[in-house]
Design a protein around this motif. Structure first.
Motif, PDB file in Angstrom:
ATOM      1  N   MET A   1     -25.999  -6.159  19.238  1.00 51.06           N
ATOM      2  CA  MET A   1     -25.859  -6.669  20.567  1.00 51.06           C
ATOM      3  C   MET A   1     -27.160  -6.415  21.314  1.00 51.06           C
ATOM      4  O   MET A   1     -27.771  -5.380  21.157  1.00 51.06           O
ATOM      5  N   GLY A   2     -27.547  -7.353  22.103  1.00 51.69           N
ATOM      6  CA  GLY A   2     -28.744  -7.146  22.906  1.00 51.69           C
ATOM      7  C   GLY A   2     -29.495  -8.441  23.080  1.00 51.69           C
ATOM      8  O   GLY A   2     -29.157  -9.465  22.511  1.00 51.69           O
ATOM      9  N   GLY A   3     -30.487  -8.372  23.864  1.00 47.16           N
ATOM     10  CA  GLY A   3     -31.301  -9.540  24.133  1.00 47.16           C
ATOM     11  C   GLY A   3     -31.834  -9.468  25.542  1.00 47.16           C
ATOM     12  O   GLY A   3     -31.561  -8.528  26.273  1.00 47.16           O
ATOM     13  N   SER A   4     -32.590 -10.461  25.901  1.00 44.86           N
ATOM     14  CA  SER A   4     -33.146 -10.454  27.246  1.00 44.86           C
ATOM     15  C   SER A   4     -33.404 -11.878  27.714  1.00 44.86           C
ATOM     16  O   SER A   4     -33.556 -12.790  26.923  1.00 44.86           O
ATOM     17  N   ALA A   5     -33.416 -12.026  29.017  1.00 45.01           N
ATOM     18  CA  ALA A   5     -33.763 -13.290  29.659  1.00 45.01           C
ATOM     19  C   ALA A   5     -34.422 -12.935  30.987  1.00 45.01           C
ATOM     20  O   ALA A   5     -34.050 -11.954  31.628  1.00 45.01           O
ATOM     21  N   LEU A   6     -35.414 -13.704  31.363  1.00 45.09           N
ATOM     22  CA  LEU A   6     -36.048 -13.471  32.649  1.00 45.09           C
ATOM     23  C   LEU A   6     -35.106 -13.890  33.762  1.00 45.09           C
ATOM     24  O   LEU A   6     -34.582 -14.999  33.755  1.00 45.09           O
ATOM     25  N   TYR A   7     -34.892 -12.996  34.699  1.00 46.63           N
ATOM     26  CA  TYR A   7     -34.026 -13.283  35.851  1.00 46.63           C
ATOM     27  C   TYR A   7     -34.678 -12.682  37.081  1.00 46.63           C
ATOM     28  O   TYR A   7     -34.931 -11.486  37.143  1.00 46.63           O
ATOM     29  N   ASN A   8     -34.980 -13.515  38.047  1.00 47.93           N
ATOM     30  CA  ASN A   8     -35.622 -13.081  39.276  1.00 47.93           C
ATOM     31  C   ASN A   8     -34.753 -13.523  40.444  1.00 47.93           C
ATOM     32  O   ASN A   8     -34.787 -14.685  40.845  1.00 47.93           O
ATOM     33  N   PRO A   9     -33.937 -12.619  41.016  1.00 48.24           N
ATOM     34  CA  PRO A   9     -33.021 -13.026  42.078  1.00 48.24           C
ATOM     35  C   PRO A   9     -33.716 -13.480  43.358  1.00 48.24           C
ATOM     36  O   PRO A   9     -33.128 -14.190  44.162  1.00 48.24           O
ATOM     37  N   THR A  10     -34.977 -13.110  43.560  1.00 53.19           N
ATOM     38  CA  THR A  10     -35.679 -13.531  44.773  1.00 53.19           C
ATOM     39  C   THR A  10     -36.405 -14.857  44.594  1.00 53.19           C
ATOM     40  O   THR A  10     -36.769 -15.501  45.574  1.00 53.19           O
ATOM     41  N   ASP A  11     -36.633 -15.275  43.359  1.00 51.57           N
ATOM     42  CA  ASP A  11     -37.272 -16.574  43.085  1.00 51.57           C
ATOM     43  C   ASP A  11     -36.631 -17.149  41.833  1.00 51.57           C
ATOM     44  O   ASP A  11     -37.150 -17.009  40.727  1.00 51.57           O
ATOM     45  N   LEU A  12     -35.483 -17.789  42.012  1.00 55.23           N
ATOM     46  CA  LEU A  12     -34.723 -18.272  40.860  1.00 55.23           C
ATOM     47  C   LEU A  12     -35.447 -19.351  40.071  1.00 55.23           C
ATOM     48  O   LEU A  12     -35.109 -19.602  38.912  1.00 55.23           O
ATOM     49  N   THR A  13     -36.461 -19.995  40.645  1.00 53.75           N
ATOM     50  CA  THR A  13     -37.208 -21.006  39.896  1.00 53.75           C
ATOM     51  C   THR A  13     -38.035 -20.373  38.774  1.00 53.75           C
ATOM     52  O   THR A  13     -38.438 -21.059  37.850  1.00 53.75           O
ATOM     53  N   SER A  14     -38.279 -19.068  38.848  1.00 52.64           N
ATOM     54  CA  SER A  14     -39.036 -18.406  37.781  1.00 52.64           C
ATOM     55  C   SER A  14     -38.119 -17.759  36.747  1.00 52.64           C
ATOM     56  O   SER A  14     -38.581 -17.067  35.855  1.00 52.64           O
ATOM     57  N   SER A  15     -36.813 -17.981  36.863  1.00 54.45           N
ATOM     58  CA  SER A  15     -35.855 -17.429  35.910  1.00 54.45           C
ATOM     59  C   SER A  15     -35.671 -18.377  34.729  1.00 54.45           C
ATOM     60  O   SER A  15     -36.003 -19.557  34.804  1.00 54.45           O
ATOM     61  N   GLN A  16     -35.125 -17.868  33.646  1.00 52.33           N
ATOM     62  CA  GLN A  16     -34.869 -18.682  32.457  1.00 52.33           C
ATOM     63  C   GLN A  16     -33.458 -19.254  32.439  1.00 52.33           C
ATOM     64  O   GLN A  16     -33.040 -19.836  31.449  1.00 52.33           O
ATOM     65  N   LEU A  17     -32.716 -19.107  33.518  1.00 51.93           N
ATOM     66  CA  LEU A  17     -31.358 -19.630  33.557  1.00 51.93           C
ATOM     67  C   LEU A  17     -31.366 -21.068  34.041  1.00 51.93           C
ATOM     68  O   LEU A  17     -32.053 -21.415  34.988  1.00 51.93           O
ATOM     69  N   ALA A  18     -30.574 -21.899  33.400  1.00 48.89           N
ATOM     70  CA  ALA A  18     -30.430 -23.297  33.807  1.00 48.89           C
ATOM     71  C   ALA A  18     -29.190 -23.423  34.689  1.00 48.89           C
ATOM     72  O   ALA A  18     -28.318 -22.554  34.679  1.00 48.89           O
ATOM     73  N   ASN A  19     -29.092 -24.495  35.439  1.00 51.85           N
ATOM     74  CA  ASN A  19     -27.920 -24.722  36.288  1.00 51.85           C
ATOM     75  C   ASN A  19     -26.640 -24.717  35.462  1.00 51.85           C
ATOM     76  O   ASN A  19     -26.591 -25.285  34.370  1.00 51.85           O
ATOM     77  N   GLY A  20     -25.603 -24.070  35.991  1.00 54.70           N
ATOM     78  CA  GLY A  20     -24.306 -24.043  35.331  1.00 54.70           C
ATOM     79  C   GLY A  20     -24.191 -23.065  34.177  1.00 54.70           C
ATOM     80  O   GLY A  20     -23.232 -23.115  33.420  1.00 54.70           O
ATOM     81  N   VAL A  21     -25.127 -22.150  34.050  1.00 55.99           N
ATOM     82  CA  VAL A  21     -25.122 -21.214  32.923  1.00 55.99           C
ATOM     83  C   VAL A  21     -24.489 -19.885  33.340  1.00 55.99           C
ATOM     84  O   VAL A  21     -24.767 -19.363  34.406  1.00 55.99           O
ATOM     85  N   TYR A  22     -23.627 -19.373  32.493  1.00 55.19           N
ATOM     86  CA  TYR A  22     -23.088 -18.019  32.641  1.00 55.19           C
ATOM     87  C   TYR A  22     -23.787 -17.130  31.620  1.00 55.19           C
ATOM     88  O   TYR A  22     -23.927 -17.507  30.459  1.00 55.19           O
TER      89      TYR A  22
END
Length: 57
Positions: A1-22
């Protein structure tokens, strides 16, 4: 188990999450046990885990 994704709550455009992703999260706790004088073994304590998710709209 494990992994990582870039997540920036103050600038979501720099995150690796796409719209509608959990993204599932698990905050675990471990206990440290000395194996010998130079080695520590960390064991998971599953009953203390906290589960959640991050959702990006």
């Amino acid at each position: 188990m494990g992994g990582s994704a870039l997540y920036n709550p103050t600038d979501l455009t720099s995150s690796q999450l796409a719209n509608g992703v959990y993204v599932a999260t698990r905050l675990g706790e471990v206990a440290a046990e000395m194996y010998d004088a130079d080695t520590v073994i960390y064991k998971d304590i599953p009953e203390n885990a906290q589960y959640g998710y991050i959702y990006w709209e």
